[in-house]
Design a protein around this motif. Structure first.
Motif, mmCIF file in Angstrom:
data_model
loop_
_atom_site.group_PDB
_atom_site.id
_atom_site.type_symbol
_atom_site.label_atom_id
_atom_site.label_comp_id
_atom_site.label_asym_id
_atom_site.label_seq_id
_atom_site.Cartn_x
_atom_site.Cartn_y
_atom_site.Cartn_z
ATOM 1 N N ASP A 74 0.846 -1.197 0.000
ATOM 2 C CA ASP A 74 0.000 0.000 0.000
ATOM 3 C C ASP A 74 0.876 1.239 0.000
ATOM 4 O O ASP A 74 1.915 1.300 0.659
ATOM 5 N N VAL A 75 0.426 2.230 -0.752
ATOM 6 C CA VAL A 75 1.117 3.513 -0.860
ATOM 7 C C VAL A 75 0.148 4.585 -0.388
ATOM 8 O O VAL A 75 -0.990 4.665 -0.863
ATOM 9 N N TYR A 76 0.600 5.398 0.559
ATOM 10 C CA TYR A 76 -0.191 6.511 1.091
ATOM 11 C C TYR A 76 0.492 7.801 0.652
ATOM 12 O O TYR A 76 1.628 8.060 1.031
ATOM 13 N N LEU A 77 -0.206 8.581 -0.135
ATOM 14 C CA LEU A 77 0.309 9.852 -0.629
ATOM 15 C C LEU A 77 -0.525 10.978 -0.041
ATOM 16 O O LEU A 77 -1.733 11.043 -0.268
ATOM 17 N N ILE A 78 0.116 11.841 0.724
ATOM 18 C CA ILE A 78 -0.581 13.024 1.230
ATOM 19 C C ILE A 78 -0.439 14.117 0.183
ATOM 20 O O ILE A 78 0.677 14.490 -0.196
ATOM 21 N N HIS A 79 -1.565 14.582 -0.310
ATOM 22 C CA HIS A 79 -1.603 15.629 -1.338
ATOM 23 C C HIS A 79 -2.709 16.602 -0.961
ATOM 24 O O HIS A 79 -3.881 16.337 -1.211
ATOM 25 N N THR A 80 -2.313 17.691 -0.332
ATOM 26 C CA THR A 80 -3.281 18.639 0.217
ATOM 27 C C THR A 80 -4.298 19.102 -0.813
ATOM 28 O O THR A 80 -5.500 19.036 -0.580
ATOM 29 N N MET A 81 -3.828 19.573 -1.946
ATOM 30 C CA MET A 81 -4.726 20.168 -2.922
ATOM 31 C C MET A 81 -4.394 19.665 -4.330
ATOM 32 O O MET A 81 -3.797 20.376 -5.121
ATOM 33 N N PRO A 82 -4.781 18.433 -4.653
ATOM 34 C CA PRO A 82 -4.439 17.917 -5.981
ATOM 35 C C PRO A 82 -5.150 18.685 -7.089
ATOM 36 O O PRO A 82 -6.316 19.044 -6.963
ATOM 37 N N SER A 83 -4.419 18.935 -8.153
ATOM 38 C CA SER A 83 -4.983 19.606 -9.321
ATOM 39 C C SER A 83 -5.883 18.631 -10.085
ATOM 40 O O SER A 83 -5.874 17.412 -9.831
ATOM 41 N N THR A 84 -6.604 19.155 -11.043
ATOM 42 C CA THR A 84 -7.439 18.312 -11.899
ATOM 43 C C THR A 84 -6.569 17.297 -12.632
ATOM 44 O O THR A 84 -6.941 16.125 -12.757
ATOM 45 N N LYS A 85 -5.407 17.727 -13.083
ATOM 46 C CA LYS A 85 -4.475 16.832 -13.777
ATOM 47 C C LYS A 85 -4.001 15.710 -12.837
ATOM 48 O O LYS A 85 -3.961 14.544 -13.233
ATOM 49 N N SER A 86 -3.654 16.057 -11.601
ATOM 50 C CA SER A 86 -3.230 15.039 -10.637
ATOM 51 C C SER A 86 -4.362 14.072 -10.334
ATOM 52 O O SER A 86 -4.151 12.857 -10.266
ATOM 53 N N LEU A 87 -5.561 14.594 -10.141
ATOM 54 C CA LEU A 87 -6.709 13.721 -9.861
ATOM 55 C C LEU A 87 -6.969 12.756 -11.009
ATOM 56 O O LEU A 87 -7.301 11.590 -10.785
ATOM 57 N N ALA A 88 -6.783 13.229 -12.247
ATOM 58 C CA ALA A 88 -6.959 12.349 -13.402
ATOM 59 C C ALA A 88 -5.911 11.237 -13.378
ATOM 60 O O ALA A 88 -6.219 10.072 -13.649
ATOM 61 N N GLN A 89 -4.676 11.595 -13.028
ATOM 62 C CA GLN A 89 -3.621 10.585 -12.923
ATOM 63 C C GLN A 89 -3.957 9.567 -11.837
ATOM 64 O O GLN A 89 -3.816 8.363 -12.034
ATOM 65 N N TYR A 90 -4.421 10.047 -10.687
ATOM 66 C CA TYR A 90 -4.761 9.140 -9.589
ATOM 67 C C TYR A 90 -5.913 8.221 -9.976
ATOM 68 O O TYR A 90 -5.942 7.054 -9.605
ATOM 69 N N THR A 91 -6.846 8.742 -10.744
ATOM 70 C CA THR A 91 -7.959 7.922 -11.226
ATOM 71 C C THR A 91 -7.442 6.813 -12.140
ATOM 72 O O THR A 91 -7.850 5.661 -12.017
ATOM 73 N N ARG A 92 -6.516 7.163 -13.043
ATOM 74 C CA ARG A 92 -5.925 6.148 -13.933
ATOM 75 C C ARG A 92 -5.191 5.075 -13.135
ATOM 76 O O ARG A 92 -5.097 3.930 -13.567
ATOM 77 N N LEU A 93 -4.666 5.450 -11.970
ATOM 78 C CA LEU A 93 -3.930 4.502 -11.124
ATOM 79 C C LEU A 93 -4.858 3.757 -10.151
ATOM 80 O O LEU A 93 -4.387 3.025 -9.283
ATOM 81 N N ASP A 94 -6.170 3.949 -10.299
ATOM 82 C CA ASP A 94 -7.169 3.302 -9.431
ATOM 83 C C ASP A 94 -6.978 3.647 -7.959
ATOM 84 O O ASP A 94 -7.158 2.800 -7.074
ATOM 85 N N ALA A 95 -6.602 4.880 -7.686
ATOM 86 C CA ALA A 95 -6.388 5.323 -6.306
ATOM 87 C C ALA A 95 -7.714 5.515 -5.587
ATOM 88 O O ALA A 95 -8.741 5.803 -6.197
#
Length: 145
Positions: A74-95
Motif C-alpha cells: 500500500d502507498v499513502y500519498l498526502i496531497h493537500t490540494m491535488p490539481s485536476t491533472k493530478s486527480l486524473a492521474q490518480y484515477t488512472r492509477l485506481d487510487a
C-alpha cells in the motif's frame, strides 16, 4: 493500493495515515520529507523556499517510484490540494482518494496554535476549491473523483 489523502493544512491527514498505514507500507508526505532533509534544529514546519524546492523534487521522485510498486504494497500519498491533472492521474492509477477534514473552525484553531500563519491562506484556498468539487466531504470519507 494507492491512497491519496487530501485535506486542509492541520486537518489531520498525517494522523489518518498513521492510523491506517502499516510499517511495510510506503508513506509519501511532504512535511516528513522536508523534515528529513532539514538540518539539525530546524523548525518542525519548515517553509524555507530552498528546502521546499528540494523536498518537492524528492517527493515527485518518491511518488513515481511508489506508483510502480502499488500492487506489491500500500502507498499513502498526502496531497493537500491535488490539481485536476493530478486527480486524473490518480484515477488512472485506481487510487482511493480520502478527504480528511475536521471542519474549518478546528483547522484554523490548529493553524493558529501550531503552524505558520501563512497556512491560513492555504486552508482558505482548500475550502474554496473543495466547495466546487465535493460539497459533502466529511472526515475520512472515500471520494470517487
Amino acid at each position: 493500493m494507492l491512497y491519496v489523502v487530501t485535506g486542509p493544512p492541520a486537518g489531520g491527514k498525517t494522523s489518518w495515515v498513521e492510523a491506517h498505514a502499516r510499517p511495510a507500507d510506503i508513506v509519501i508526505d511532504l512535511d516528513r520529507i522536508t523534515r528529513a532533509l532539514a538540518g539539525p534544529g530546524a523548525p518542525q514546519w519548515n517553509q524555507d523556499p530552498v528546502l521546499l524546492k528540494v523536498a518537492h523534487k524528492a517527493r515527485y521522485a518518491a511518488m513515481y517510484a511508489a506508483f510502480e510498486v502499488r500492487d506489491q504494497t500500500d502507498v499513502y500519498l498526502i496531497h493537500t490540494m491535488p490539481s485536476t491533472k493530478s486527480l486524473a492521474q490518480y484515477t488512472r492509477l485506481d487510487a482511493k482518494v480520502v478527504a480528511v477534514d475536521p471542519g474549518r473552525d478546528i483547522v484554523m484553531q490548529r493553524i493558529e496554535a501550531m503552524r505558520d500563519p501563512e497556512m491560513r491562506r492555504v486552508a482558505t484556498r482548500w475550502y474554496s476549491s473543495r466547495k466546487k468539487i465535493a460539497p459533502a466531504v466529511r472526515a475520512g470519507q472515500t471520494l470517487d473523483w
